[in-house]
Write an enzyme that holds these catalytic residues in place. Sequence first.
Site, PDB file in Angstrom:
ATOM      1  N   TYR A 333       0.843  -1.213  -0.075  1.00  0.00           N
ATOM      2  CA  TYR A 333       0.136   0.136  -0.142  1.00  0.00           C
ATOM      3  C   TYR A 333       0.907   1.225  -0.019  1.00  0.00           C
ATOM      4  CZ  TYR A 333       0.055  -1.805   4.737  1.00  0.00           C
ATOM      5  OH  TYR A 333       0.390  -2.301   6.119  1.00  0.00           O
ATOM      6  N   CYS A 360      12.261 -10.850  -8.066  1.00  0.00           N
ATOM      7  CA  CYS A 360      11.770 -10.859  -9.439  1.00  0.00           C
ATOM      8  C   CYS A 360      10.310  -9.995  -9.854  1.00  0.00           C
ATOM      9  CB  CYS A 360      12.109 -12.141 -10.016  1.00  0.00           C
ATOM     10  SG  CYS A 360      12.126 -12.282 -11.882  1.00  0.00           S
ATOM     11  N   TYR A 389       5.276  -4.633  11.362  1.00  0.00           N
ATOM     12  CA  TYR A 389       4.855  -5.299  10.066  1.00  0.00           C
ATOM     13  C   TYR A 389       6.090  -5.644   9.093  1.00  0.00           C
ATOM     14  CZ  TYR A 389       0.386  -3.896  12.288  1.00  0.00           C
ATOM     15  OH  TYR A 389      -0.730  -3.599  13.249  1.00  0.00           O
TER      16      TYR A 389
END
Length: 430
Positions: A333, A360, A389
């Site tokens: 986000y 990748c 987080y």
Amino acid sequence: MKLHGTMSVKNKNLYIGGVKCENVAKKYETPLYIFDEKLIRKNCREYVNYFKVKENNNKVAYAGKAFLPRYMCQLIKEENLYLDVVSGGELYTAYKSQFPMEKILFHGNNKTIDEIEMGIKLGVGIFVVDNFYELDLIEEICERYNTIQDIYFRITPSIEAHTHEYIKTGQIDSKFGFALTNGDLYEALEKVKEYKNINLIGLHAHIGSQIFEVDPYMDAVDIMMNLIKKIKENYNIEIKEIDLGGGIGVYYTKHDTPKTIKEFCESIINRVEKTCEKLKINKPVLIIEPGRSIVANAGSTLYTIGSIKDIKDIRTYVSVDGGMTDNIRPSLYQAGYECAVINKIGLDKINQVTVAGKCCESGDILITDTDIMEIQSGDILITTSTGAYGYSMSSNYNKIPKPAVVFVKDGKSKLICKRQSYKDLISLEL
């Protein structure tokens, strides 16, 4: 780059907890999560103090989803916090850390039968009940074990706080909780009166995460206090505890303007006192569930710079030996971060670069267009405020092992999570 907690600079070198970051990077290798233990404990103590835990018997419950190795369980136990868990794995971690089960709040919108049974058998203090399915399961399992379980009902108070769409939770269109506007809560209240193994003692509401304004919490207080009165009058059920969730915003970049822990806590407590006096109801025990605001600024991530790709008149990509596997938030986000080279702190910033991860994926970008001092391959880069987080959302995408975690304090470093080896990576595969 803003310095947090015990961060300091000596001769252009960054120190955290009295430990030179360059030495930590050499000792434990990169990528590496590094945590400032003093800052974590300071934040815990501020919450306990300003939320009037001792004076009013209020409770501060650390939101384990932010970061929950066993060492963190032990730390919050020492700091007299409760613990909010959202899965069997988090509960098991707390149990193996000898965290007191009676001080655990078990959250989650879809607890499995095994998780509910595990929580009841271990003696979890509070189940935060999210839906009718869970309510029925708890009653059934408690009856089987001949026990009574204290619960809160989680409600959606229809408050939309200004935050990212993915971390809103208090609006009516949410996967969490019993809605007020469609009558679900009142149906649940009728139902719980018939159950013999469930004891409803509280209500819970969480309006979202990374919230900077106080006003949404004031709205939540008003809604919850009015609910206490309405439930007592209409259902003769006394709600003794009110959990206002977490979500207090923290500093990530210069665009963030968070309130202090003191400002948030005092605003909530003052509003509760005024509203209860106005409604002529007893003041409930209050619970708050900070996670990010306890650990985010205390954690940083160290990386080694690899390739530097200068695309003329377009962009300069500086690639590091980690990325979205150790910090998914920028890709998930568009979360922002600050960075610096740990042995060039204070030098003039002469280059604009984009810090890229090694996965990748074209979306594996940690920081877009940031100004930084002269940089070269082999330098150690730090991204700050990754304590919440980062590790808890890390993954093995591209078969990349998870980094180690180190706590620093008083000039010493302590390894609390080992670096994952390639052998560890495939240990469950047959």
